[in-house]
Scaffold this active site. Structure first.
Site, PDB file in Angstrom:
ATOM      1  N   ASP A 219       0.885  -1.166   0.000  1.00 11.65           N
ATOM      2  CA  ASP A 219       0.000   0.000   0.000  1.00 11.65           C
ATOM      3  C   ASP A 219       0.927   1.221   0.000  1.00 11.65           C
ATOM      4  O   ASP A 219       2.115   1.121   0.309  1.00 11.65           O
ATOM      5  CB  ASP A 219      -0.861  -0.057   1.275  1.00 11.65           C
ATOM      6  CG  ASP A 219      -1.481   1.275   1.629  1.00 11.65           C
ATOM      7  OD1 ASP A 219      -2.181   1.834   0.755  1.00 11.65           O
ATOM      8  OD2 ASP A 219      -1.246   1.775   2.738  1.00 11.65           O
TER       9      ASP A 219
ATOM     10  N   ASP B 291      -0.099   5.185   0.945  1.00 10.24           N
ATOM     11  CA  ASP B 291      -0.310   6.178   2.020  1.00 10.24           C
ATOM     12  C   ASP B 291      -0.411   5.523   3.391  1.00 10.24           C
ATOM     13  O   ASP B 291      -1.249   4.648   3.587  1.00 10.24           O
ATOM     14  CB  ASP B 291      -1.597   6.982   1.743  1.00 10.24           C
ATOM     15  CG  ASP B 291      -1.420   7.925   0.562  1.00 10.24           C
ATOM     16  OD1 ASP B 291      -2.214   7.814  -0.386  1.00 10.24           O
ATOM     17  OD2 ASP B 291      -0.476   8.723   0.559  1.00 10.24           O
TER      18      ASP B 291
HETATM   19  C1  XBP Z   1      -5.045   6.416   0.948  1.00 10.83           C
HETATM   20  C2  XBP Z   1      -6.255   7.075   0.444  1.00 10.83           C
HETATM   21  C3  XBP Z   1      -6.115   8.212  -0.511  1.00 10.83           C
HETATM   22  C4  XBP Z   1      -5.380   9.362   0.165  1.00 10.83           C
HETATM   23  C5  XBP Z   1      -5.635  10.659  -0.562  1.00 10.83           C
HETATM   24  O1  XBP Z   1      -4.661   5.552  -0.081  1.00 10.83           O
HETATM   25  O2  XBP Z   1      -7.349   6.651   0.749  1.00 10.83           O
HETATM   26  O3  XBP Z   1      -7.419   8.632  -0.866  1.00 10.83           O
HETATM   27  O4  XBP Z   1      -5.911   9.519   1.481  1.00 10.83           O
HETATM   28  O5  XBP Z   1      -5.165  10.527  -1.903  1.00 10.83           O
HETATM   29  P1  XBP Z   1      -3.821   4.190   0.236  1.00 10.83           P
HETATM   30  P2  XBP Z   1      -6.136  11.000  -3.103  1.00 10.83           P
HETATM   31  O6  XBP Z   1      -3.721   4.010   1.741  1.00 10.83           O
HETATM   32  O7  XBP Z   1      -4.615   3.105  -0.441  1.00 10.83           O
HETATM   33  O8  XBP Z   1      -2.477   4.446  -0.384  1.00 10.83           O
HETATM   34  O9  XBP Z   1      -6.693  12.348  -2.713  1.00 10.83           O
HETATM   35  O10 XBP Z   1      -5.238  11.047  -4.311  1.00 10.83           O
HETATM   36  O11 XBP Z   1      -7.182   9.932  -3.177  1.00 10.83           O
HETATM   37 MG    MG Z   2      -2.889   3.253   3.354  1.00  8.00          MG
END
Ligand code: XBP
Ligand code: MG
Length: 250
Positions: A9, A11
């Site tokens: 993953d 973020d």
């Molecule tokens: C995390 C998310 C993303 C980010 C914001 O993604 O849910 O929506 O919070 O990025 P992951 P965007 O943990 O799956 O990496 O505004 O580009 O969606």
């Molecule tokens: Mg994440």
């Protein structure tokens, strides 16, 4: 069982980026003349919805913030999200966001051992390449067989779509792969795709329900920075390496 691939993953897992997302959202709201403000507490709730555009719409539906009546709400949200993404890029490009403990070490170990690498994330694809280039290595995006991101699938996490897309692109059998996640939505998605999953928690996700994870840690650890497991246990080390991960597949 031999570990064939690791799917990360982004973020909250590769780096603590949600605080930067939160600040970028608030910047976009100010720039649009809106009096909206997402505090850390509110953002913790809003993170239950993955995808930035979906999160803005959820905020509007759930919190009915003041904003001009519009007949084109979808475009309004898309414009806000575009401004937010540009600010997010600017922040990443202005300084090196630290990777979480163990991420760089594990990626390098995987590359040396011929273990394939993938990314499965709901964030916007450009966020991934810029983060990898600025925080890992300018060539890092090329180290991943697939960067599955954002709207490339119809349903975002907790749906398994993004992990199924990544596995298909890698031609990988989920039984010989592991996912590394940080959130309940992410874990639901990886388990739904048949992947054993290691969770590394963070400030926004530590109270989430991680039922089904084979290991829940505060981070992946380093030789000089022990990881602490709250679910499961490391077999021999105080940090996650390929040997520890291969044992989880058995
Ligand atoms: C995390 C998310 C993303 C980010 C914001 O993604 O849910 O929506 O919070 O990025 P992951 P965007 O943990 O799956 O990496 O505004 O580009 O969606
Ligand atoms: Mg994440």
């Amino acid at each position: 069982m031999k570990l064939a691939a690791l799917i990360f993953d982004l973020d909250g897992t590769i780096a603590e980026t949600e605080e930067i997302h939160r600040q970028a959202f608030n910047y976009a709201f100010r720039k649009a003349g809106l009096n909206w403000y997402w505090s850390r507490l509110l953002y913790g709730d809003l993170l239950s919805v993955t995808g930035g555009k979906e999160r803005i719409r959820y905020f509007i539906d759930q919190y009915s913030p003041a904003f001009p009546k519009l007949d084109r709400l979808t475009e309004f949200i898309a414009d806000l999200h575009q401004a937010k993404t540009e600010k997010f890029h600017e922040t990443l490009l202005s300084g090196c966001i630290p990777l979480r403990p163990g991420v760089k070490r594990l990626v390098q170990e995987a590359r040396e051992a011929g273990v394939h690498l993938g990314i499965a994330t709901t964030t916007t694809a450009s966020n991934v390449t810029i983060l990898l280039e600025t925080s890992l290595d300018a060539a890092a995006p090329g180290w991943f067989d697939v960067i599955a991101a954002g709207n490339v699938v119809p349903r975002k996490k907790p749906a398994p779509d993004i992990y199924e897309y990544a596995l298909k692109a890698m031609g990988a059998d989920p039984g010989s792969c592991l996912a590394i996640e940080d959130s309940e939505n992410g874990l639901r998605a990886s388990l739904g795709a048949g992947l054993k999953t290691v969770v590394t928690t963070n400030q926004y996700t530590q109270a989430h329900d991680f039922s089904g994870a084979c290991l829940v840690l505060d981070h992946l650890g380093e030789p000089n920075q022990a990881a602490t497991a709250s679910v499961g246990q490391l077999a021999a080390n105080t940090y996650v390496d390929l040997k520890e991960l291969a044992l989880l597949l058995d």
